[in-house]
Design an enzyme around this catalytic site. Structure first.
Site, PDB file in Angstrom:
ATOM      1  N   LEU A   1       0.855  -1.177   0.000  1.00 27.35           N
ATOM      2  CA  LEU A   1       0.000   0.000   0.000  1.00 27.35           C
ATOM      3  C   LEU A   1       0.897   1.235   0.000  1.00 27.35           C
ATOM      4  O   LEU A   1       2.086   1.147   0.302  1.00 27.35           O
ATOM      5  CB  LEU A   1      -0.908   0.003   1.229  1.00 27.35           C
ATOM      6  CG  LEU A   1      -1.889  -1.169   1.329  1.00 27.35           C
ATOM      7  CD1 LEU A   1      -2.544  -1.177   2.707  1.00 27.35           C
ATOM      8  CD2 LEU A   1      -2.939  -1.098   0.235  1.00 27.35           C
ATOM      9  N   SER A   2       0.316   2.385  -0.293  1.00 27.75           N
ATOM     10  CA  SER A   2       1.161   3.576  -0.342  1.00 27.75           C
ATOM     11  C   SER A   2       1.824   3.849   1.002  1.00 27.75           C
ATOM     12  O   SER A   2       2.953   4.346   1.051  1.00 27.75           O
ATOM     13  CB  SER A   2       0.358   4.793  -0.801  1.00 27.75           C
ATOM     14  OG  SER A   2      -0.712   5.057   0.074  1.00 27.75           O
ATOM     15  N   GLU A   3       1.166   3.511   2.110  1.00 26.09           N
ATOM     16  CA  GLU A   3       1.774   3.701   3.429  1.00 26.09           C
ATOM     17  C   GLU A   3       1.357   2.581   4.380  1.00 26.09           C
ATOM     18  O   GLU A   3       0.214   2.122   4.360  1.00 26.09           O
ATOM     19  CB  GLU A   3       1.347   5.025   4.072  1.00 26.09           C
ATOM     20  CG  GLU A   3       1.666   6.266   3.262  1.00 26.09           C
ATOM     21  CD  GLU A   3       3.115   6.666   3.301  1.00 26.09           C
ATOM     22  OE1 GLU A   3       3.885   6.094   4.123  1.00 26.09           O
ATOM     23  OE2 GLU A   3       3.490   7.565   2.526  1.00 26.09           O
ATOM     24  N   THR A   4       2.304   2.184   5.225  1.00 27.04           N
ATOM     25  CA  THR A   4       2.020   1.368   6.404  1.00 27.04           C
ATOM     26  C   THR A   4       2.482   2.158   7.619  1.00 27.04           C
ATOM     27  O   THR A   4       3.615   2.646   7.650  1.00 27.04           O
ATOM     28  CB  THR A   4       2.742   0.015   6.354  1.00 27.04           C
ATOM     29  OG1 THR A   4       2.245  -0.747   5.245  1.00 27.04           O
ATOM     30  CG2 THR A   4       2.512  -0.775   7.629  1.00 27.04           C
TER      31      THR A   4
ATOM     32  N   CYS B   1       2.974  11.683   6.923  1.00 28.32           N
ATOM     33  CA  CYS B   1       1.909  11.066   6.137  1.00 28.32           C
ATOM     34  C   CYS B   1       0.576  11.370   6.793  1.00 28.32           C
ATOM     35  O   CYS B   1       0.378  11.073   7.979  1.00 28.32           O
ATOM     36  CB  CYS B   1       2.116   9.555   6.020  1.00 28.32           C
ATOM     37  SG  CYS B   1       0.791   8.747   5.093  1.00 28.32           S
TER      38      CYS B   1
END
Length: 270
Positions: free
Chosen positions: A53-56, A80
């Site tokens: 995913l774009s961020e964790t 983020c």
């Protein structure tokens, strides 16, 4: 049926949350992984890459709040928004005894998230953009060569156009954008039913396009606040997948209000 046995590895909770939306399959998905203590950085990065995913986001208890870190599939980042909203949503809605005001220590300083009705409000440092001379390949990579634009920069290049339909139709050359020096590129325009729209591209941090980028709005909100002469703004971001947020520019800070939906809750083995 053949019986199977899982290896006795470390198991961790994992949530997948759609942020900046009130429905599943909207907004921007982020993974959230609560920890009791930090794992090695290489393990955190591997989990983020596996989630793809774009961020964790990873968080651990710290004093009267939490320490919070964010990883794309490729790198750790300084700030983020959507993964912070997702983390706060998990703490408020999926864990016991959440405080009214959440405090997070991060690489961008202390961030707070407060409850506001059925939404959460994040308080971030403002990053007003300044005019700049764009790299010669920027507009061509976006497919905007010859189009009247204004280019500014903060952490990202911000390309301002006049038509929201132009933003929606963008099909940039992601490989060409990957060679630019800034974190990413936001393209923005006045909206119709909202104050402004945007899309954000970040191949330099392993994210070709991010559906809703809270951190980009720490620069977009100051710009549109000055241009439109108002401190509170409604924004929409995304191409095929979109989300919405409310922005308030308050001098040195930007407050971002949004909702989220938990899509998945489970456990991972590392």
């Amino acid at each position: 049926m053949v019986a199977t046995r899982c290896a006795p590895d470390t198991t961790l909770e994992l949530y997948q949350v759609d942020a900046f939306t009130d429905r599943v399959f909207g907004g921007n998905p982020a993974a959230v992984c609560p920890l009791d203590a930090w794992l090695p950085d290489a393990t955190l990065q591997a989990i983020a890459a596996e989630n793809n995913l774009s961020e964790t986001a990873f968080f651990v208890p710290a004093g009267d709040g939490f320490a919070l870190r964010w990883f794309t599939p490729a790198v750790e980042v300084d700030l983020c928004g959507h993964a912070t909203l997702a983390t706060a949503w998990v703490i408020v809605h999926c864990q016991d005894d959440a405080p009214a005001l959440l405090r997070f220590s991060t690489r961008s300083g202390e961030l707070t998230v407060a409850r506001d009705g059925d939404a959460l409000v994040m308080d971030f440092p403002a990053r007003p953009p300044a005019p700049c001379n764009p790299p010669p390949t920027l507009l061509a990579a976006l497919g905007l060569a010859g189009v009247p634009v204004q280019v500014l920069e903060a952490d990202d290049y911000i390309v301002v156009v006049d038509d929201a339909a132009l933003v929606a139709s963008l099909a940039p050359d992601i490989r060409a954008l990957a060679g630019l020096p800034n974190r990413g590129v936001a393209v923005t325009a006045p909206g119709g039913d909202v104050d402004f729209v945007s899309r954000w591209f970040g191949p330099n941090v392993g994210v070709d396009e991010d559906p809703v980028t809270g951190s980009a709005h720490t620069a977009l909100a100051p710009y549109w606040s000055a241009r439109l002469g108002k401190s509170r703004l409604n924004a929409r971001q995304g191409g095929r997948r979109q989300g919405s947020l409310e922005c308030e520019f308050a001098g040195q800070r930007v407050r971002l209000r949004g909702q989220a939906v938990v899509y998945l809750q489970g456990r991972i083995r590392v």
